[in-house]
Write an enzyme that holds these catalytic residues in place. Structure first.
Site, mmCIF file in Angstrom:
data_model
loop_
_atom_site.group_PDB
_atom_site.id
_atom_site.type_symbol
_atom_site.label_atom_id
_atom_site.label_comp_id
_atom_site.label_asym_id
_atom_site.label_seq_id
_atom_site.Cartn_x
_atom_site.Cartn_y
_atom_site.Cartn_z
ATOM 1 N N GLY A 250 0.809 -1.212 0.000
ATOM 2 C CA GLY A 250 0.000 0.000 0.000
ATOM 3 C C GLY A 250 0.837 1.254 0.000
ATOM 4 O O GLY A 250 0.525 2.238 -0.701
ATOM 5 N N ASP A 251 1.915 1.257 0.764
ATOM 6 C CA ASP A 251 2.837 2.399 0.785
ATOM 7 C C ASP A 251 3.479 2.588 -0.590
ATOM 8 O O ASP A 251 3.672 3.716 -1.059
ATOM 9 C CB ASP A 251 3.927 2.175 1.824
ATOM 10 C CG ASP A 251 3.362 1.773 3.177
ATOM 11 O OD1 ASP A 251 2.259 2.242 3.525
ATOM 12 O OD2 ASP A 251 4.025 0.977 3.877
#
Length: 308
Positions: A250-251
């Site tokens: 996600g990052d």
């Protein structure tokens, strides 16, 4: 300039333990130590994509010193604030135990350290980007991100928020440039189960109407859905590949989206590069490197425009 904020960074101690036995002495067979934290991850992937950023955060004790040292070793220039008491947390991650983790709690952030952070944030100017990622530390309220955005409101700074629950929702009044819930976090905001891209687009539009400019929803193997500031809705399917670990994906998606948007000013390209970066990390040991992101991007299928 891009700045990323990690309230509660960590040393991630990743171990492999075969034949784990509860109540007995177990020995690791492999072990690695990385600087952890969503903002740090965003900065590391941005660097792979040729975009510089400044990681901000807090460091306490000898573990905090090691987080700063390792972050510098990886080519970043962190500006962490020293917390006089406690220790930065250590997160123990069992690599071969179905994602089992034991996460530390981290130090309490006092008012003096918050003011030091605000002084650093006051240097941001129009056109700069501030990434607010992850949970807040002890000593910080659930309005921690809202307090920051309220202080910087009206300066032309673009806010990116990757958080969940009330911490995310309380930022919407400040019209963040981008928010990135995953489909589980999106569902929790509305008390719904989200399993299709159409459902993600529907609830993403609700968040846009609540104040977010752009809503990027990560959906694991289904890729990502973007509801942009004009109400356009796109679905980018993820390429096929072997999942190694979803940690940091996600990052990586946030970093890829920002890098793509800064390069071309195109939401279509930002969504593609974001999906590629997130998928590349999921297919990698650790965060994806540039070559893997490029190769993954080349395997993406065409985006699908969803009905409004």
């Amino acid at each position: 300039m891009i700045a990323t904020l990690t309230w509660n960074p960590s040393l991630d101690y990743v171990v492999t333990v075969h034949g784990f036995r509860q109540g007995r002495t177990n020995r690791t067979e492999e072990e690695q130590i990385f600087p952890g934290g969503k903002g740090i991850n965003v900065s590391l992937v941005l660097k792979q994509l040729g975009v510089e950023s400044i990681p901000l955060g807090f460091a306490a004790g000898f573990t905090g010193e090691e987080i700063v040292r390792l972050t510098r070793k990886l080519g970043l220039s962190p500006e962490f604030i020293t917390v006089p008491g406690g220790y930065s947390r250590i997160n123990v991650k069992w690599k071969n135990q179905d994602g089992t983790e034991l996460n530390g709690v981290g130090p309490v952030i006092g008012e003096a350290q918050k003011m030091q952070l605000y002084e650093k944030l006051d240097r941001l100017k129009a056109g700069d980007v501030l990434v607010l990622a992850g949970s807040v530390s002890r000593g910080v309220t659930e309005n921690g991100y809202g307090d920051i955005m309220g202080r910087l409101e009206g300066r032309g700074i673009r806010f990116v928020v990757d958080a969940s629950g009330d911490l995310l929702r309380r930022t919407l009044a400040f019209h963040p440039f981008l928010i990135k819930p995953n489909h589980h976090e999106l569902g929790e905001l509305f008390g719904a189960e989200i399993s299709t891209v159409e459902q993600a687009a529907y609830y993403g539009e609700k968040l846009r109407k609540e104040g977010a400019q752009n809503v990027l929803i990560s959906m694991g193997s289904q890729g990502a859905v973007l509801v942009d500031e004009y109400g356009g809705k796109r679905h980018q399917k993820a390429p096929e590949g072997t999942l190694v670990s979803a940690v940091g994906s996600g990052d990586s998606m946030v970093a890829g989206f920002l890098a793509g948007w800064m390069e071309r000013g195109s939401y279509e390209w930002a969504l593609a590069l974001g999906t590629a970066a997130g998928s590349a990390t999921a297919f990698s040991e650790g965060l994806a490197e540039r070559a893997m992101i490029v190769e993954t991007c080349e395997r993406l299928e065409h985006q699908v425009l969803l009905e409004p």
